[in-house]
Design a protein around this motif. Structure first.
Motif, short mmCIF file in Angstrom:
data_model
loop_
_atom_site.label_atom_id
_atom_site.label_comp_id
_atom_site.label_asym_id
_atom_site.label_seq_id
_atom_site.Cartn_x
_atom_site.Cartn_y
_atom_site.Cartn_z
N PHE A 179 -3.41 13.94 -6.59
CA PHE A 179 -4.38 13.36 -5.67
C PHE A 179 -5.07 14.48 -4.89
O PHE A 179 -4.42 15.40 -4.41
N ARG A 180 -6.40 14.36 -4.75
CA ARG A 180 -7.18 15.40 -4.08
C ARG A 180 -7.96 14.87 -2.88
O ARG A 180 -8.89 15.51 -2.42
N GLY A 181 -7.61 13.69 -2.37
CA GLY A 181 -8.31 13.13 -1.22
C GLY A 181 -9.63 12.51 -1.62
O GLY A 181 -9.92 12.29 -2.79
N SER A 182 -10.46 12.21 -0.61
CA SER A 182 -11.74 11.57 -0.85
C SER A 182 -12.85 12.28 -0.09
O SER A 182 -12.60 13.25 0.62
N GLN A 183 -14.05 11.75 -0.22
CA GLN A 183 -15.19 12.37 0.45
C GLN A 183 -15.13 12.19 1.96
O GLN A 183 -15.84 12.86 2.69
N VAL A 184 -14.26 11.30 2.45
CA VAL A 184 -14.16 11.10 3.90
C VAL A 184 -12.91 11.75 4.50
O VAL A 184 -12.71 11.67 5.71
N GLY A 185 -12.08 12.35 3.68
CA GLY A 185 -10.90 13.03 4.20
C GLY A 185 -9.78 13.13 3.18
O GLY A 185 -9.91 12.71 2.04
N GLU A 234 0.84 -1.20 0.00
CA GLU A 234 0.00 0.00 0.00
C GLU A 234 0.87 1.24 0.00
O GLU A 234 1.94 1.27 0.60
N TRP A 235 0.39 2.26 -0.69
CA TRP A 235 1.03 3.57 -0.69
C TRP A 235 -0.02 4.56 -0.25
O TRP A 235 -1.15 4.52 -0.72
N ALA A 236 0.34 5.43 0.68
CA ALA A 236 -0.61 6.42 1.18
C ALA A 236 0.09 7.75 1.38
O ALA A 236 1.26 7.81 1.77
N VAL A 237 -0.65 8.83 1.10
CA VAL A 237 -0.14 10.17 1.34
C VAL A 237 -1.33 11.04 1.76
O VAL A 237 -2.45 10.85 1.29
N TYR A 238 -1.07 11.94 2.67
CA TYR A 238 -2.11 12.79 3.25
C TYR A 238 -2.09 14.16 2.58
O TYR A 238 -1.05 14.80 2.50
N GLY A 239 -3.23 14.59 2.06
CA GLY A 239 -3.32 15.92 1.48
C GLY A 239 -4.33 15.99 0.35
O GLY A 239 -4.71 14.99 -0.24
#
Length: 124
Positions: free
Chosen positions: A101-107, A21-26
């Motif tokens: 990437f612009r995030g999702s509807q939950v964050g 998995e790859w994850a980034v916040y923003g």
């Protein structure tokens, strides 16, 4: 816009299957992958982590040379699948991929569980 910087390395690892998995916040995160050799591609398959729980907003751009990019998708994942979802486009030489990437509807988390170019062949 924030560049994923070192986090782009983890995104590249998804192509090799070396990471789960790859994850980034923003909400405005740019990540690029430069392929070792150009491939003739007509699709990119993306597997979203928590794919049935989130609709992730993103833009995908491709480049024949790693310098000049053009968009092939601007929208969201389905939010209904934990399997690969495919972005298709007219077949062309691809040397680099760029995601916004612009995030999702939950964050603002953006999480991928897999990434694979379509059945590409080496481009001359």
């Amino acid at each position: 816009m924030v560049d994923a910087g070192d986090d782009s390395h983890g995104l590249w690892q998804l192509l090799n299957g070396n990471t789960k998995e790859w994850a980034v916040y923003g909400r405005r995160i740019r990540a690029e992958i430069l392929l070792l050799k150009p491939l003739e591609l007509e699709e990119i398959a993306i597997k979203w982590a928590r794919g049935t729980q989130r609709e992730t907003s993103f833009r995908l751009e491709i480049s024949p040379d790693g310098n000049k990019f053009h968009p092939v998708f601007d929208g969201s994942s389905s939010g209904r699948s934990n399997e690969y979802e495919t972005v298709t486009f007219p077949g062309q030489k691809v040397q680099a991929l760029r995601f916004l990437f612009r995030g999702s509807q939950v964050g603002p988390w953006n999480q991928l569980a897999g990434l694979r170019p379509g059945t590409g062949t080496a481009a001359d």
